[in-house]
Design a protein around this motif. Structure first.
Motif, PDB file in Angstrom:
ATOM      1  N   ALA A 257       5.240   2.090  -6.368  1.00  0.00           N
ATOM      2  CA  ALA A 257       4.807   0.807  -6.936  1.00  0.00           C
ATOM      3  C   ALA A 257       4.899   0.760  -8.457  1.00  0.00           C
ATOM      4  O   ALA A 257       4.703  -0.298  -9.047  1.00  0.00           O
ATOM      5  N   GLY A 258       5.160   1.884  -9.088  1.00  0.00           N
ATOM      6  CA  GLY A 258       5.287   1.896 -10.539  1.00  0.00           C
ATOM      7  C   GLY A 258       3.988   1.642 -11.271  1.00  0.00           C
ATOM      8  O   GLY A 258       3.988   1.034 -12.337  1.00  0.00           O
ATOM      9  N   VAL A 259       2.884   2.116 -10.693  1.00  0.00           N
ATOM     10  CA  VAL A 259       1.590   1.927 -11.346  1.00  0.00           C
ATOM     11  C   VAL A 259       0.953   3.270 -11.674  1.00  0.00           C
ATOM     12  O   VAL A 259       1.105   4.246 -10.940  1.00  0.00           O
TER      13      VAL A 259
ATOM     14  N   MET B 233       0.862  -1.173   0.000  1.00  0.00           N
ATOM     15  CA  MET B 233       0.000   0.000   0.000  1.00  0.00           C
ATOM     16  C   MET B 233       0.900   1.225   0.000  1.00  0.00           C
ATOM     17  O   MET B 233       1.500   1.549   1.025  1.00  0.00           O
ATOM     18  N   PRO B 234       1.048   1.882  -1.144  1.00  0.00           N
ATOM     19  CA  PRO B 234       1.883   3.098  -1.155  1.00  0.00           C
ATOM     20  C   PRO B 234       1.345   4.139  -0.187  1.00  0.00           C
ATOM     21  O   PRO B 234       0.139   4.364  -0.124  1.00  0.00           O
ATOM     22  N   LYS B 235       2.251   4.735   0.565  1.00  0.00           N
ATOM     23  CA  LYS B 235       1.872   5.786   1.510  1.00  0.00           C
ATOM     24  C   LYS B 235       2.869   6.928   1.368  1.00  0.00           C
ATOM     25  O   LYS B 235       4.014   6.719   1.010  1.00  0.00           O
TER      26      LYS B 235
ATOM     27  N   ASP C  20      -4.080   1.080 -14.898  1.00  0.00           N
ATOM     28  CA  ASP C  20      -4.073   0.902 -16.349  1.00  0.00           C
ATOM     29  C   ASP C  20      -2.709   0.428 -16.838  1.00  0.00           C
ATOM     30  O   ASP C  20      -2.609  -0.215 -17.871  1.00  0.00           O
ATOM     31  N   LYS C  21      -1.665   0.824 -16.111  1.00  0.00           N
ATOM     32  CA  LYS C  21      -0.306   0.572 -16.593  1.00  0.00           C
ATOM     33  C   LYS C  21       0.595   0.189 -15.424  1.00  0.00           C
ATOM     34  O   LYS C  21       0.595   0.854 -14.391  1.00  0.00           O
ATOM     35  N   VAL C  22       1.350  -0.886 -15.606  1.00  0.00           N
ATOM     36  CA  VAL C  22       2.335  -1.325 -14.625  1.00  0.00           C
ATOM     37  C   VAL C  22       3.704  -1.170 -15.273  1.00  0.00           C
ATOM     38  O   VAL C  22       4.000  -1.811 -16.288  1.00  0.00           O
ATOM     39  N   LYS C  23       4.516  -0.299 -14.712  1.00  0.00           N
ATOM     40  CA  LYS C  23       5.828  -0.013 -15.293  1.00  0.00           C
ATOM     41  C   LYS C  23       6.867  -1.055 -14.880  1.00  0.00           C
ATOM     42  O   LYS C  23       6.831  -1.558 -13.765  1.00  0.00           O
TER      43      LYS C  23
ATOM     44  N   ARG D 265      12.123   1.380  -7.514  1.00  0.00           N
ATOM     45  CA  ARG D 265      12.164  -0.063  -7.790  1.00  0.00           C
ATOM     46  C   ARG D 265      13.300  -0.779  -7.074  1.00  0.00           C
ATOM     47  O   ARG D 265      13.203  -1.977  -6.818  1.00  0.00           O
ATOM     48  N   HIS D 266      14.369  -0.068  -6.752  1.00  0.00           N
ATOM     49  CA  HIS D 266      15.484  -0.710  -6.053  1.00  0.00           C
ATOM     50  C   HIS D 266      15.278  -0.726  -4.535  1.00  0.00           C
ATOM     51  O   HIS D 266      15.996  -1.413  -3.823  1.00  0.00           O
TER      52      HIS D 266
END
Length: 115
Positions: free
Chosen positions: A24-26, A1-3, A62-65, A71-72
């Protein structure tokens, strides 16, 4: 859960959208209406903590990067609402997610996002 923290010059829902992308890259369509709130202890690197109230905004992804800012630092994992509630250690957030497990479309904020 991004916060995240409130962002100067941004509405809370927009800050949540930015955090979802960074953590989360979404990307997708976010509701301007929250589905709930929960409190948690934010622990800093020096060991101190502060009680934070987080507002939860649903995001239709809609999009997952493949590559995103954090990401690291983070590992992305998808859960059902029930699975996420089980994995968490925050009772208020668990309750919020369990309310969605049977039929997320019952929640107006989520229903409005769906195609």
């Amino acid at each position: 859960m991004p916060k995240g923290w409130p962002m100067v010059g941004e509405q809370d829902w927009r800050a949540a959208e930015i955090e979802a992308l960074e953590e989360a890259g979404v990307e997708g369509t976010i509701s301007r209406k929250p589905i709930g709130e929960f409190e948690y202890a934010k622990i800093f690197n020096d060991g101190t903590s502060v009680l934070v109230k987080a507002t939860v905004y649903p995001l239709y992804v809609d999009k997952v990067k493949r590559r995103w800012k954090e990401r690291h630092e983070r590992k992305r994992h998808w859960f059902s609402p029930k699975g996420a509630a089980k994995a968490l250690k925050q009772p208020e957030l668990e309750d919020l997610l369990l309310d969605l497990k049977d039929d997320p479309k019952k929640n107006k904020s989520i229903r409005e996002l769906l195609p």
